[in-house]
Design a protein around this motif. Structure first.
Motif, PDB file in Angstrom:
ATOM      1  N   LEU A  14       0.866  -1.179   0.000  1.00  0.00           N
ATOM      2  CA  LEU A  14       0.000   0.000   0.000  1.00  0.00           C
ATOM      3  C   LEU A  14       0.898   1.222   0.000  1.00  0.00           C
ATOM      4  N   GLN A  15       0.827   2.011  -1.047  1.00  0.00           N
ATOM      5  CA  GLN A  15       1.602   3.246  -1.124  1.00  0.00           C
ATOM      6  C   GLN A  15       0.694   4.411  -0.776  1.00  0.00           C
ATOM      7  N   VAL A  16       1.121   5.249   0.164  1.00  0.00           N
ATOM      8  CA  VAL A  16       0.316   6.384   0.624  1.00  0.00           C
ATOM      9  C   VAL A  16       1.181   7.637   0.603  1.00  0.00           C
ATOM     10  N   THR A  17       0.679   8.683  -0.040  1.00  0.00           N
ATOM     11  CA  THR A  17       1.345   9.985   0.005  1.00  0.00           C
ATOM     12  C   THR A  17       0.291  11.069   0.181  1.00  0.00           C
ATOM     13  N   ASN A  87      -8.072  14.300   2.162  1.00  0.00           N
ATOM     14  CA  ASN A  87      -7.620  13.718   0.893  1.00  0.00           C
ATOM     15  C   ASN A  87      -6.402  12.850   1.118  1.00  0.00           C
ATOM     16  N   VAL A  88      -6.237  11.884   0.217  1.00  0.00           N
ATOM     17  CA  VAL A  88      -5.089  10.988   0.274  1.00  0.00           C
ATOM     18  C   VAL A  88      -4.795  10.502  -1.137  1.00  0.00           C
ATOM     19  N   HIS A  89      -3.521  10.348  -1.438  1.00  0.00           N
ATOM     20  CA  HIS A  89      -3.084   9.745  -2.694  1.00  0.00           C
ATOM     21  C   HIS A  89      -2.550   8.358  -2.348  1.00  0.00           C
ATOM     22  N   PHE A  90      -3.006   7.350  -3.080  1.00  0.00           N
ATOM     23  CA  PHE A  90      -2.633   5.988  -2.714  1.00  0.00           C
ATOM     24  C   PHE A  90      -2.534   5.114  -3.951  1.00  0.00           C
ATOM     25  N   ASP A  91      -1.930   3.949  -3.761  1.00  0.00           N
ATOM     26  CA  ASP A  91      -1.889   2.948  -4.804  1.00  0.00           C
ATOM     27  C   ASP A  91      -1.740   1.582  -4.156  1.00  0.00           C
ATOM     28  N   GLY A 139      -4.025  18.254  10.499  1.00  0.00           N
ATOM     29  CA  GLY A 139      -3.581  16.875  10.597  1.00  0.00           C
ATOM     30  C   GLY A 139      -2.947  16.384   9.308  1.00  0.00           C
ATOM     31  N   SER A 140      -2.015  15.474   9.457  1.00  0.00           N
ATOM     32  CA  SER A 140      -1.421  14.807   8.301  1.00  0.00           C
ATOM     33  C   SER A 140      -0.977  13.437   8.742  1.00  0.00           C
ATOM     34  N   ILE A 141      -0.673  12.597   7.778  1.00  0.00           N
ATOM     35  CA  ILE A 141      -0.305  11.241   8.129  1.00  0.00           C
ATOM     36  C   ILE A 141       1.005  11.191   8.905  1.00  0.00           C
ATOM     37  N   GLY A 142       1.812  12.235   8.793  1.00  0.00           N
ATOM     38  CA  GLY A 142       3.045  12.288   9.549  1.00  0.00           C
ATOM     39  C   GLY A 142       2.833  12.578  11.017  1.00  0.00           C
TER      40      GLY A 142
END
Length: 296
Positions: A14-17, A87-91, A139-142
């Motif tokens: 799972l790629q998350v940016t 929002n999230v960018h993923f693959d 907030g952010s995933i970091g």
């Protein structure tokens, strides 16, 4: 009599940016652009206009939008209040999931449909709790620094994607989804994928596959990208990464042997590419109990 139920073997990534919760003021806009990953948006307050190709969509509180990779879009807050969003960018590596997610340029999940998914509500609530802002920052995933919180973030993102897949299937059954790719494009893309996947060890080229299927190289690339949401070259790269991870974790093969099986010119070439993919060397990625192999 013995009975056993097994879980299928899998090695997936799972790629998350760019995972954020935030807000933008009235008049804010982001110019036309595209991403190389899927983009998932949820309007948490106010409204925003998404211009996707020649289509204009207004997202309001509770609406979800999934954008396919490579789709150009422009975002504008034309309302008189702040636009709050997630929002999230993923693959994902799984081709069947990618095929369903990427079969159309975009998918709109209206608030009333999303609200019917208890799993989506629960998973997103967990995600919001983990991404609560600290020290006045959005907030952010970091923001989640503990290892267990990072795993929980990924788990909830996967649950959100899972619930979206269920909702997408419901849209397909109801005939309310956007226009799908043509049957010819789907069949051609599947044929290209089959030849690329069986030729990984020989490092088969897109040009050779196109010639075999009586297509131009550009047509081959265009059809494949339209169906799968990534180029044939990106597909081959991801397949090799997935197989490399699987062999490193589940076998005792030396790095040189893995490199040869994946069509690399040398162990050092494979090691450099694997480091670009993951930030680690193949030896570092191997479970420690398997020992280490010298890298060329």
């Amino acid at each position: 009599m013995q009975n056993m139920i097994g879980f299928p073997n899998m090695t997936q990534t799972l790629q998350v940016t760019g995972c954020h919760i935030g807000r933008f003021p009235p008049g804010w806009e982001y110019p036309r652009h595209h991403h190389h990953l899927f983009e998932l948006l949820c309007c948490l307050g106010g409204e925003v206009v998404q211009e996707i190709s020649r289509t204009s969509i207004t997202l309001r509180d509770g609406d979800w939008l999934l954008l396919n990779a490579g789709v150009r879009h422009k975002t504008t807050n034309a309302a008189q209040e702040d636009y709050a969003f997630f929002n999230v960018h993923f693959d994902l590596d799984d081709l069947d999931i990618r095929r369903l997610l990427g079969a159309t340029p975009y998918r709109l999940i209206p608030a009333h449909e999303a609200a019917q998914s208890g799993g989506l509500t629960r998973a997103f609530g967990e995600l919001q709790a983990l991404m609560q802002p600290t020290d006045g920052e959005e907030g952010s995933i970091g923001a989640a620094t503990r290892l267990e919180d990072k795993l929980l973030l990924q788990a909830n993102l996967l649950l959100i994607i899972r619930e979206l897949l269920v909702l997408i299937r419901s849209q397909q059954s109801a005939g309310t989804e956007p226009e799908r790719v043509t049957l010819f494009a789907a069949d051609a893309a599947h044929a290209i994928e089959e030849r690329l996947s069986t030729g990984l060890a020989e490092d088969v080229s897109v040009a050779s596959v196109a010639k075999e299927l009586n297509m131009s190289r550009s047509q081959c690339t265009k059809l494949f990208t339209k169906v799968y949401g990534l180029s044939p070259r990106q597909y081959v790269s991801r397949q090799k990464l997935m197989l490399a991870k699987e062999m490193l974790v589940t076998s005792y093969l030396p790095v040189a042997e893995i490199a040869q099986r994946l069509g690399f010119q040398s162990a050092s070439h494979f090691s450099r590419q694997f480091r670009r993919w993951t930030g680690q060397s193949p030896t570092a990625f191997k479970p420690k109990h398997r020992g280490s192999d010298p890298e060329a």
